[in-house]
Scaffold this active site. Structure first.
Site, short mmCIF file in Angstrom:
data_model
loop_
_atom_site.label_atom_id
_atom_site.label_comp_id
_atom_site.label_asym_id
_atom_site.label_seq_id
_atom_site.Cartn_x
_atom_site.Cartn_y
_atom_site.Cartn_z
N SER A 77 0.83 -1.21 0.00
CA SER A 77 0.00 0.00 0.00
C SER A 77 0.87 1.27 0.00
O SER A 77 2.00 1.24 0.48
CB SER A 77 -0.88 -0.01 1.25
OG SER A 77 -0.05 -0.06 2.39
N GLU A 91 6.16 -0.64 -5.59
CA GLU A 91 5.02 -1.03 -6.44
C GLU A 91 3.79 -0.88 -5.55
O GLU A 91 3.51 -1.74 -4.72
CB GLU A 91 5.19 -2.47 -6.93
CG GLU A 91 6.38 -2.68 -7.86
CD GLU A 91 6.11 -2.17 -9.29
OE1 GLU A 91 4.93 -1.94 -9.64
OE2 GLU A 91 7.09 -2.00 -10.05
N CYS A 142 -4.24 -4.80 -7.34
CA CYS A 142 -3.76 -3.42 -7.40
C CYS A 142 -4.22 -2.72 -8.67
O CYS A 142 -4.43 -1.51 -8.69
CB CYS A 142 -2.24 -3.39 -7.32
SG CYS A 142 -1.46 -4.41 -8.60
#
Ligand code: NAD
Length: 483
Positions: A202, A223, A257
């Protein structure tokens, strides 16, 4: 290991973490000098072992997330498989030094970029695709000649335990080692001076990682996640768009994601499109909520905390006046959240603010493309964006005016599978890239090397006293002319 680590376990792990790190630091130069053939052999060993444990991976993923066996093949084993195969095919070429041109002032020299390993790397991964998001970066780390310490998520314990077994079977700990555990274990690891830290998770934890990395000036790849929009204009093939959006939104129960976080659809086709979304939910996962709860293709929400978080987002939107067009049913005891399409969600609702990470899909009409891109730009830069349109002019406008880490046009999520493309975010959705060559470069230091030809002793011509050197005079005259 359980999610809660006792202080005794932590002390033992602390020691072994330090030991493992020291061992890897000593071993890093051996790994750095490995030939393409040696690295390929390691990748093949990893590949074989993952395939050997393919059924155990499915069992672990069912235990952790109730995930369908087909989805495990597509999104976990398949992704790692294609990453390894792509890497093996291209590694020799990626490792070969790349010649660059020579400026006039350095005539007689030749220069090249050499690719050197970063050293000892830390890979911290999330729970939503545990195997894929731990092993795919490991493939790049190995390809680039690094040692690596892995720390997967504590929220998918069966997967983490199996990954530990796979890693131990494939590698000596001075090359690759995996530590299970939660944030405390991650913090222990982060206190060490890693040469590179590759984090997937996150944005909130990404900031903690970057702050810890700054203390040792470790380079980072982050990422991260965020709110990835879908923009559907009135020229789009609406049926196809609805089917692809619902497919990606419901894959892994929306815990992806690059999932479609929300949909912006042109006003003139809004009602028709919302009906199509509802139809697709019924077609792909079952006509009623009870049917969908039984669907083997819909996995569960990872834990009670995330289930309750989604419930809060849904309840708040409905209390503020949103309409549930399909879905809306939840069952905390089974960690089930029905695929839910919402319309009329007020701007102030939290669902427009935080990353949804679940099968809730708010849909919002827009009048002009400017309104749509403005809405996207009012939020932090997304990791992914999906555009459904048959008009190239509209596609170009959105691409230019609403940046995202990656984009798929007239489809959803497919850019993730393109190993020739870099994959990563921008600012809040990430820093740096992974996959294929981009992943290799991320785990490499690009060293500039210039080799002087003995016939052209430039440096001697430039030695002081400068006033005496005709060459310096000529050069200065030349430079003066450029201004
Ligand atoms: P998270 O950030 O909560 O956790 C990720 C990892 O960080 C875990 O291993 C966890 O143990 C560790 N961690 C947690 N707290 C920590 C702390 N204080 N210090 C150090 N480490 C800590 O993320 P998550 O819930 O596991 O995953 C969901 C998030 O990940 C979403 O935001 C999603 O968008 C993002 N994500 C991004 C990608 C991508 O490729 N960009 C892929 C998957 C998930």
């Amino acid at each position: 290991m359980s999610a809660t680590v006792t202080s005794e376990e932590l002390t033992q792990q602390h020691l072994s973490i330090r030991e493992a790190f020291d061992q890897q630091q000593q071993h890093r130069w051996v790994t750095a000098k490995s030939t393409p053939g040696e690295r390929i052999a390691k990748l093949k060993r990893l590949h074989r072992t993952i395939l050997k444990y393919r059924n155990d991976i499915k069992t672990a993923m069912f235990s952790d997330l109730g995930k369908s066996s087909t989805e495990v093949d597509i999104t976990e084993v398949g992704v790692i498989n294609s990453e390894i195969r792509h890497c093996i095919r291209h590694l020799r070429s990626w490792m070969t030094p790349k010649r660059v041109g020579t400026p006039l002032a350095l005539i007689g020299t030749r220069s090249e970029i050499q690719y050197r390993s970063k050293g000892v790397c830390l890979i911290i991964s999330p729970w939503n695709f545990p195997f894929n998001l731990t092993f795919a970066p490991l493939v790049s780390a190995i390809a680039a000649g690094n040692c690596a310490i892995l720390k997967p998520s504590e929220l998918t314990p069966a997967s983490s335990a199996l990954m530990k077994k796979i890693v131990a079977e494939c590698f000596a700990p001075e090359e690759v080692v995996l530590f299970e555990g939660d944030a405390q274990v991650a913090q222990e690891l982060l206190s060490l001076p890693f040469n590179h830290i590759f984090f997937t998770g996150s944005p909130a934890i990404g900031k903690i990682i970057m702050a810890a990395a700054a203390k040792n000036l470790s380079s980072v790849t982050l990422e991260l996640g965020g709110k990835s929009p879908v923009i559907v204009d009135e020229t789009a093939n609406l049926e196809e768009a609805a089917s692809k959006i619902i497919w990606l939104k419901c894959m892994n129960a929306g815990q992806i994601c690059i999932s479609c976080d929300y949909v912006l659809v042109q006003e003139s086709v809004h009602d028709k499109f919302v009906d199509l979304l509802s139809k697709q939910v019924k077609k792909l996962y079952g006509a009623t909520s009870e049917d969908r709860q039984q669907s083997p293709d819909l996995c569960k929400i990872v834990n009670k905390h995330h289930h309750a978080r989604l419930q809060r987002l849904l309840d708040e939107a409905v209390q503020m006046g949103a309409t549930v067009r399909i879905g809306g049913h939840t069952d905390a005891s089974r960690l089930f959240t029905d695929p839910t399409v919402l319309t009329g969600v007020p701007d102030a609702a939290k669902i427009w603010e935080e990353e949804i990470f679940g099968p809730l899909l708010p849909v919002r009409p827009f009048k002009t493309l400017d309104d749509a891109t403005q809405f996207v730009n009012d939020r932090s830069t997304p990791l992914a964006m999906y555009i459904f349109s048959r008009k190239q002019k509209n596609i170009n406008k959105i691409l230019q005016e609403a940046p995202a880490g990656g984009v798929a046009i007239n489809d959803c999520g497919i850019h993730f599978y393109q190993t020739n493309l870099p994959f990563g975010g921008i600012n809040n959705s990430g820093i740096g890239n992974c996959h294929g060559k981009a992943g290799f470069l991320e785990f490499s230091n690009q060293i500039g090397v210039t080799i002087q030809n003995r016939i052209f002793p430039h440096t001697k011509l430039f030695l002081p006293p400068y006033g005496r050197s005709k060459l310096v005079k000529l050069m200065l005259e030349g430079i003066a002319k450029w201004f």
